[in-house]
Design an enzyme around this catalytic site. Structure first.
Site, PDB file in Angstrom:
ATOM      1  N   ASP A   1      -7.882  -5.447  -0.235  1.00 13.16           N
ATOM      2  CA  ASP A   1      -8.355  -6.306  -1.325  1.00 13.16           C
ATOM      3  C   ASP A   1      -7.960  -7.772  -1.166  1.00 13.16           C
ATOM      4  OD1 ASP A   1      -9.665  -4.347  -2.969  1.00 13.16           O
ATOM      5  OD2 ASP A   1      -7.694  -3.519  -3.403  1.00 13.16           O
TER       6      ASP A   1
ATOM      7  N   HIS B   1       0.849  -1.193   0.000  1.00 12.66           N
ATOM      8  CA  HIS B   1       0.000   0.000   0.000  1.00 12.66           C
ATOM      9  C   HIS B   1       0.880   1.236   0.000  1.00 12.66           C
ATOM     10  CE1 HIS B   1      -3.101   2.869   1.107  1.00 12.66           C
ATOM     11  NE2 HIS B   1      -3.942   1.967   0.641  1.00 12.66           N
TER      12      HIS B   1
END
Ligand code: CMC
Length: 429
Positions: free
Chosen positions: A363, A306
């Site tokens: 996700d 991320h």
């Protein structure tokens, strides 16, 4: 702490104001830098650029903190509902009971799409990607509904906000039904937001689908976790389009397109494709991880990493727990969950991932939840879009109510040719 930073360049000292946010993050305001020194800043991928000041969502990537309007995500995920959280994001406060009732009433009132929009839907081929349909249909809503809105006034803004939140669900379910060649199912007013969506997805004219409470709860929570995430790619897109004073529908339609890519919302599909690919090929996890580290054919561990979270993604922690609970409650045994956990374990012990601070993101496990809910893979990113919509609406509103707002217009360092002579076509060979 001083409230200016100094930049020494070319024998000149330039004072740059320092801006401090309510959570003490600090930024150097470079807006006058070019005028004073001729310099611009260069920041590939905007990794170190604050594009705006915002009062909507706070993320601390080092500590794994996410808050919407000051409320921690762990609290909202366990105590709130998606509709209440959406209200909070858009209007800045938790609704009173009468505001909540009115918001829900308006969500019901706007749940149908104009019949002519159905013809628009019919024009798409059966295998059209649902994200393409979603973006086009959201833009089309603006053609059927008055675009005029008063973003600064809560009472007036509730209508377009509720209209879009309500219709996105109807459009999403209709595009799914169409892809199967099945008749569209009309919304049912007495159902709650998520139940109504599941009804439109899975009921048939002769057999209504009644979603188990565990399923409704899991999807509601998933939507809360996706509802906003400050200046991510799709939200920044919405804000950039909004900065030209484009309308809400056009701005959100652009956000849907940005979300679609596999490095952003499309990662939930890519994770399942990756896991299924491993099952189908029988490739050993160590070998796969070696391929990722060597970047063989651009291999990545999807659902990992991320831009902001460098410790853990708090949404992933909640989703993982939610995933286990759901599968147990509804009695689903998904081999991809076991595989995902093994792969996570292998990756988290590997120095490549440890050194780069790569952890599972939102996700990684969300696709497994959606599979258990019976949602087909190509609808995963659409579900993400339904969840992210309140955030997009809130950011669009923040741009449109900011009296100091300017059009977003970054600069660049030009690296192309300088001057070239035009050669007529017949002389170019
Ligand atoms: N697998 C393997 N290596 C990775 C991964 C990954 N998933 N993510 C980052 N890296 C490596 C990257 O190659 C780089 O290595 P090096 O320093 O040796 O060049 C280092 O880690 C830093 O990564 P980056 O590409 O500079 O990070 P970024 O901030 O530009 O990208 C990201 C962030 C999320 C796009 C990236 O981590 C990624 O591609 N992850 C996989 C896709 C994914 O799961 N996306 C969903 C993001 S969360 C929800 C959302 O935004 O929708």
């Amino acid at each position: 702490m001083t409230d200016t930073a100094q930049l020494h360049y070319n024998g000149q000292t330039i004072d740059l104001p320092v801006v401090v946010g309510t959570q003490k993050e600090t930024a150097v305001d470079i807006s006058k830098l070019r005028a004073e020194s001729g310099l611009i800043t260069l920041d590939n991928g905007y990794g170190n650029t604050g594009s705006c000041s915002s009062a909507i969502t706070f993320v601390n990537g080092e500590k794994g903190i996410l808050k919407y309007r000051g409320y921690r995500i762990e609290v909202l995920a366990t105590k709130s509902t998606f509709v209440e959280t959406a209200y909070l994001l858009i209007f800045g406060e938790m609704p009173t009971s009468s505001q909540y009732t009115e918001f829900r009433r308006q969500l019901v009132q706007h749940e149908f799409i104009h019949e002519d929009m159905r013809h628009h839907l019919d024009g798409f081929p059966p295998n059209a990607p649902p994200m393409a349909i979603l973006s086009a249909m959201i833009n089309a809503v603006g053609c059927f509904e008055p675009v005029f809105m008063q973003p600064e006034d809560d009472e007036h803004f509730m209508k377009p906000a509720a209209r879009l939140m309500s219709k996105i669900r109807t459009i999403a379910a209709a595009s799914y039904r169409k892809s199967l060649g099945k008749p569209i199912v009309y919304p049912r007013s007495r159902l709650r937001y998520v139940e109504n969506f599941l009804h439109m997805m899975f009921s048939s004219p002769y057999e209504p689908y009644e979603a188990p409470e565990a399923v409704v709860e899991a999807l509601d929570r998933l939507l809360i976790l996706h509802a906003d995430h400050e200046q991510n790619c799709s939200t920044s897109t919405v804000r950039m389009v909004a900065s030209s004073q484009a309308n809400l529908y056009a701005s959100v339609a652009a956000g849907v397109c940005a979300l679609w890519g596999p490095l952003h919302g499309g990662a939930n599909v890519a994770v399942i494709d990756m896991l299924q690919g491993l099952v189908d090929s029988g490739e050993k996890l160590d070998r796969f991880i070696a391929r990722v580290k060597n970047r063989d054919a651009g291999a990545r561990l999807m659902g990992f990493g991320h831009r902001v979270y460098k410790n853990f993604d708090p949404r992933a922690t909640i989703i993982k727990e939610s995933c286990h609970r759901l599968l147990e409650k509804i009695g689903v045994d998904d081999p991809l969950l076991d595989l995902a956990m093994k792969l996570e374990e292998v990756a988290l012990k590997d120095p490549y991932f440890v050194e780069r601070k790569l952890y599972p993101n939102v996700d990684y496990y969300s696709g497994i939840i959606m599979r258990a809910l019976g949602i087909p893979t190509d609808m995963f990113t659409v579900i993400f879009a339904i969840g992210r919509l309140p955030g997009w609406i809130a950011h669009w509103r923040e741009v449109h109510t900011n009296t100091n707002a300017r059009i977003d217009r970054p600069r660049q360092i030009y690296i192309g040719d300088t001057v070239r002579e035009y050669v007529p076509l017949e002389e170019r060979g």
